[in-house]
Design a protein around this motif. Structure first.
Motif, PDB file in Angstrom:
ATOM      1  N   ASN A  66       0.865  -1.183   0.000  1.00 33.44           N
ATOM      2  CA  ASN A  66       0.000   0.000   0.000  1.00 33.44           C
ATOM      3  C   ASN A  66       0.899   1.229   0.000  1.00 33.44           C
ATOM      4  OD1 ASN A  66       0.808   0.433   2.792  1.00 33.44           O
ATOM      5  ND2 ASN A  66      -0.692  -1.140   3.336  1.00 33.44           N
ATOM      6  N   ALA A  67       0.311   2.394   0.042  1.00 34.23           N
ATOM      7  CA  ALA A  67       1.093   3.633   0.054  1.00 34.23           C
ATOM      8  C   ALA A  67       1.688   3.826   1.450  1.00 34.23           C
ATOM      9  CB  ALA A  67       0.215   4.815  -0.330  1.00 34.23           C
ATOM     10  N   GLY A  68       2.889   3.228   1.640  1.00 31.49           N
ATOM     11  CA  GLY A  68       3.564   3.337   2.929  1.00 31.49           C
ATOM     12  C   GLY A  68       4.170   2.043   3.412  1.00 31.49           C
ATOM     13  N   ILE A  75       8.446  -3.783   5.470  1.00 34.80           N
ATOM     14  CA  ILE A  75       9.086  -2.511   5.799  1.00 34.80           C
ATOM     15  C   ILE A  75       8.029  -1.412   5.745  1.00 34.80           C
ATOM     16  CG2 ILE A  75      10.864  -0.865   5.117  1.00 34.80           C
ATOM     17  CD1 ILE A  75      12.410  -3.205   3.927  1.00 34.80           C
ATOM     18  N   MET A  76       7.800  -0.785   6.913  1.00 34.52           N
ATOM     19  CA  MET A  76       6.845   0.323   7.022  1.00 34.52           C
ATOM     20  C   MET A  76       7.631   1.623   7.133  1.00 34.52           C
ATOM     21  SD  MET A  76       4.365  -1.597   9.774  1.00 34.52           S
ATOM     22  CE  MET A  76       5.823  -2.165  10.665  1.00 34.52           C
ATOM     23  N   LEU A  77       7.274   2.601   6.349  1.00 37.98           N
ATOM     24  CA  LEU A  77       7.991   3.867   6.338  1.00 37.98           C
ATOM     25  C   LEU A  77       7.764   4.616   7.646  1.00 37.98           C
ATOM     26  CD1 LEU A  77       7.312   5.032   2.680  1.00 37.98           C
ATOM     27  CD2 LEU A  77       9.277   3.760   3.581  1.00 37.98           C
ATOM     28  N   ALA A  78       8.859   5.133   8.195  1.00 41.14           N
ATOM     29  CA  ALA A  78       8.789   5.829   9.478  1.00 41.14           C
ATOM     30  C   ALA A  78       7.984   7.126   9.356  1.00 41.14           C
ATOM     31  CB  ALA A  78      10.203   6.131   9.975  1.00 41.14           C
ATOM     32  N   SER A  79       7.235   7.451  10.418  1.00 39.24           N
ATOM     33  CA  SER A  79       6.465   8.698  10.535  1.00 39.24           C
ATOM     34  C   SER A  79       5.310   8.778   9.545  1.00 39.24           C
ATOM     35  CB  SER A  79       7.378   9.935  10.361  1.00 39.24           C
ATOM     36  OG  SER A  79       8.423   9.907  11.308  1.00 39.24           O
ATOM     37  N   VAL A  80       4.912   7.633   8.979  1.00 37.74           N
ATOM     38  CA  VAL A  80       3.867   7.623   7.958  1.00 37.74           C
ATOM     39  C   VAL A  80       2.733   6.702   8.407  1.00 37.74           C
ATOM     40  CG1 VAL A  80       3.303   6.940   5.591  1.00 37.74           C
ATOM     41  CG2 VAL A  80       5.423   8.167   6.066  1.00 37.74           C
ATOM     42  N   LEU A  81       1.493   7.153   8.222  1.00 39.01           N
ATOM     43  CA  LEU A  81       0.311   6.307   8.380  1.00 39.01           C
ATOM     44  C   LEU A  81      -0.082   5.805   6.992  1.00 39.01           C
ATOM     45  CD1 LEU A  81      -1.832   8.387  10.918  1.00 39.01           C
ATOM     46  CD2 LEU A  81      -0.458   6.346  11.377  1.00 39.01           C
ATOM     47  N   PRO A  82       0.157   4.514   6.680  1.00 34.52           N
ATOM     48  CA  PRO A  82      -0.126   4.032   5.335  1.00 34.52           C
ATOM     49  C   PRO A  82      -1.605   4.163   4.975  1.00 34.52           C
ATOM     50  CG  PRO A  82       1.211   2.458   6.572  1.00 34.52           C
ATOM     51  CD  PRO A  82       0.719   3.468   7.561  1.00 34.52           C
ATOM     52  N   VAL A  83      -1.848   4.338   3.697  1.00 38.66           N
ATOM     53  CA  VAL A  83      -3.212   4.374   3.161  1.00 38.66           C
ATOM     54  C   VAL A  83      -3.498   2.997   2.571  1.00 38.66           C
ATOM     55  CG1 VAL A  83      -4.759   5.426   1.473  1.00 38.66           C
ATOM     56  CG2 VAL A  83      -3.113   6.844   2.704  1.00 38.66           C
ATOM     57  N   GLU A  84      -4.417   2.262   3.163  1.00 40.58           N
ATOM     58  CA  GLU A  84      -4.732   0.926   2.681  1.00 40.58           C
ATOM     59  C   GLU A  84      -5.318   0.989   1.269  1.00 40.58           C
ATOM     60  OE1 GLU A  84      -3.900  -1.780   4.137  1.00 40.58           O
ATOM     61  OE2 GLU A  84      -3.125  -0.798   5.947  1.00 40.58           O
ATOM     62  N   ALA A  85      -5.014  -0.063   0.496  1.00 39.89           N
ATOM     63  CA  ALA A  85      -5.467  -0.078  -0.898  1.00 39.89           C
ATOM     64  C   ALA A  85      -6.988  -0.134  -1.006  1.00 39.89           C
ATOM     65  CB  ALA A  85      -4.844  -1.269  -1.628  1.00 39.89           C
ATOM     66  N   SER A  86      -7.645  -0.595   0.032  1.00 38.05           N
ATOM     67  CA  SER A  86      -9.118  -0.703  -0.017  1.00 38.05           C
ATOM     68  C   SER A  86      -9.833   0.586   0.412  1.00 38.05           C
ATOM     69  CB  SER A  86      -9.569  -1.855   0.890  1.00 38.05           C
ATOM     70  OG  SER A  86      -9.155  -1.630   2.233  1.00 38.05           O
ATOM     71  N   ARG A  87      -9.076   1.602   0.769  1.00 35.88           N
ATOM     72  CA  ARG A  87      -9.693   2.825   1.290  1.00 35.88           C
ATOM     73  C   ARG A  87     -10.448   3.587   0.194  1.00 35.88           C
ATOM     74  NH1 ARG A  87      -6.575   7.454   4.899  1.00 35.88           N
ATOM     75  NH2 ARG A  87      -8.197   9.064   4.807  1.00 35.88           N
ATOM     76  N   ASP A 111       8.594  11.156   3.120  1.00 32.19           N
ATOM     77  CA  ASP A 111       8.352  12.577   2.859  1.00 32.19           C
ATOM     78  C   ASP A 111       7.551  12.763   1.573  1.00 32.19           C
ATOM     79  OD1 ASP A 111       9.881  12.823   5.089  1.00 32.19           O
ATOM     80  OD2 ASP A 111      11.544  13.911   4.139  1.00 32.19           O
ATOM     81  N   TRP A 112       7.915  12.013   0.548  1.00 37.13           N
ATOM     82  CA  TRP A 112       7.243  12.177  -0.753  1.00 37.13           C
ATOM     83  C   TRP A 112       5.769  11.801  -0.651  1.00 37.13           C
ATOM     84  CZ3 TRP A 112       4.588   9.168  -4.238  1.00 37.13           C
ATOM     85  CH2 TRP A 112       4.420   9.710  -5.519  1.00 37.13           C
ATOM     86  N   LEU A 113       5.451  10.684   0.017  1.00 35.55           N
ATOM     87  CA  LEU A 113       4.057  10.253   0.124  1.00 35.55           C
ATOM     88  C   LEU A 113       3.200  11.280   0.872  1.00 35.55           C
ATOM     89  CD1 LEU A 113       4.412   6.428   0.901  1.00 35.55           C
ATOM     90  CD2 LEU A 113       3.499   7.469  -1.183  1.00 35.55           C
ATOM     91  N   LYS A 164      -6.327   2.747  -3.871  1.00 26.45           N
ATOM     92  CA  LYS A 164      -5.708   2.136  -5.048  1.00 26.45           C
ATOM     93  C   LYS A 164      -4.880   3.152  -5.822  1.00 26.45           C
ATOM     94  CE  LYS A 164      -9.042  -1.595  -5.757  1.00 26.45           C
ATOM     95  NZ  LYS A 164     -10.037  -2.205  -6.668  1.00 26.45           N
ATOM     96  N   LYS A 165      -5.395   4.383  -5.904  1.00 30.20           N
ATOM     97  CA  LYS A 165      -4.627   5.410  -6.621  1.00 30.20           C
ATOM     98  C   LYS A 165      -3.343   5.762  -5.868  1.00 30.20           C
ATOM     99  CE  LYS A 165      -7.890   7.693  -9.661  1.00 30.20           C
ATOM    100  NZ  LYS A 165      -8.270   8.991 -10.246  1.00 30.20           N
ATOM    101  N   ALA A 166      -3.407   5.768  -4.542  1.00 27.86           N
ATOM    102  CA  ALA A 166      -2.205   6.041  -3.756  1.00 27.86           C
ATOM    103  C   ALA A 166      -1.177   4.932  -3.951  1.00 27.86           C
ATOM    104  CB  ALA A 166      -2.582   6.170  -2.282  1.00 27.86           C
ATOM    105  N   ARG A 167      -1.629   3.683  -3.959  1.00 30.12           N
ATOM    106  CA  ARG A 167      -0.700   2.563  -4.190  1.00 30.12           C
ATOM    107  C   ARG A 167      -0.098   2.625  -5.587  1.00 30.12           C
ATOM    108  NH1 ARG A 167      -3.114  -3.396  -3.850  1.00 30.12           N
ATOM    109  NH2 ARG A 167      -4.176  -2.593  -5.705  1.00 30.12           N
ATOM    110  N   THR A 168      -0.904   2.982  -6.575  1.00 35.07           N
ATOM    111  CA  THR A 168      -0.394   3.090  -7.949  1.00 35.07           C
ATOM    112  C   THR A 168       0.667   4.174  -8.051  1.00 35.07           C
ATOM    113  OG1 THR A 168      -2.504   2.328  -8.844  1.00 35.07           O
ATOM    114  CG2 THR A 168      -1.037   3.508 -10.345  1.00 35.07           C
ATOM    115  N   ALA A 169       0.442   5.305  -7.398  1.00 32.47           N
ATOM    116  CA  ALA A 169       1.428   6.387  -7.432  1.00 32.47           C
ATOM    117  C   ALA A 169       2.730   5.972  -6.751  1.00 32.47           C
ATOM    118  CB  ALA A 169       0.847   7.633  -6.758  1.00 32.47           C
TER     119      ALA A 169
END
Length: 222
Positions: free
Chosen positions: A110-112, A121-133, A187-189, A147-152
């Motif tokens: 997912n995005a994160g 591996i989970m990116l530090a300081s980030v709350l991932p956006v689940e693909a089903s959101r 940072d980018w996400l 899904k769009k966040a994961r694609t990006a």
């Protein structure tokens, strides 16, 4: 004259008859006997005696003995070691904070979150956006922001080496910072609005800016 004409044929006939009779009365020539084996179709030649000190009998076969010189044997020293083991240096130490761990072709959960070589591996300081959101856009319309966040995120890391700080190699679930070149993935996400910053983290200001600008999950989905 008539007797003279008959004399020559009679002489020839008489000579030929005498020769035939002589051949019939001559004794037959002697033929040397040939030794044969029990099998009439195979001729057995007599075995040659083995020369002394050249072969030994091992179960019916003849094996040449090794030739040993009269001079005493000389012991040859082993080849020297070209490079001692100490020259290779000590074994590599475990990866530390200053020694990044490279990931190639990771799976983007997912995005994160990345999955590579059996590690999550989970990116530090980030709350991932689940693909089903699902997110609410213009006119309260739902759109698949997860899904769009994961694609990006996939587009950012595709075909590129990812460098992550990996202190403890025994852990299978790690929260750490990762880079693509000089770009910090967390940072980018958050800056692009494809993930949320953890409360109290250094990325909160980037998340607030993305929300004000309507980027990523904060946009309309169009």
């Amino acid at each position: 004259m008539r007797w003279a004409r008959l004399f020559l044929p009679l002489f020839v006939i008489g000579s030929a008859g005498a020769g035939i009779i002589a051949l019939m009365l001559a004794p037959a020539p002697e033929v040397a006997p040939v030794a044969v084996s029990a099998n009439p179709s195979v001729t057995v030649a007599p075995a040659k005696p083995l020369e002394e000190n050249t072969a030994r009998d091992v179960g019916g076969g003849a094996v040449p003995t090794p030739i040993v010189p009269d001079a005493p044997l000389e012991r040859i020293a082993p080849a020297p070691i070209l490079k001692p083991l100490e020259a290779f240096g000590p074994p590599m130490p475990p990866l530390g904070k200053e020694e990044p761990f490279l990931l190639f072709q990771p799976i983007v959960e997912n995005a994160g979150t990345l999955v590579a070589e059996g590690r999550i591996i989970m990116l530090a300081s980030v709350l991932p956006v689940e693909a089903s959101r699902m997110c609410t856009g213009a006119n309260n319309a739902q759109w698949p922001c997860g899904k769009k966040a994961r694609t990006a995120f996939r587009a950012l890391v595709r075909g590129r080496a990812i460098s992550c700080q990996l202190i403890d190699q025994q852990k299978t679930a790690i929260e750490t910072e990762c880079l693509v070149g000089k770009e910090n993935l967390g940072d980018w996400l958050v800056e692009q609005g494809w993930a949320e910053a953890k409360p109290g983290s250094d990325l909160e200001s980037l998340g607030q800016a993305a929300k004000l600008m309507g980027r990523g999950i904060y946009g309309t989905g169009s």
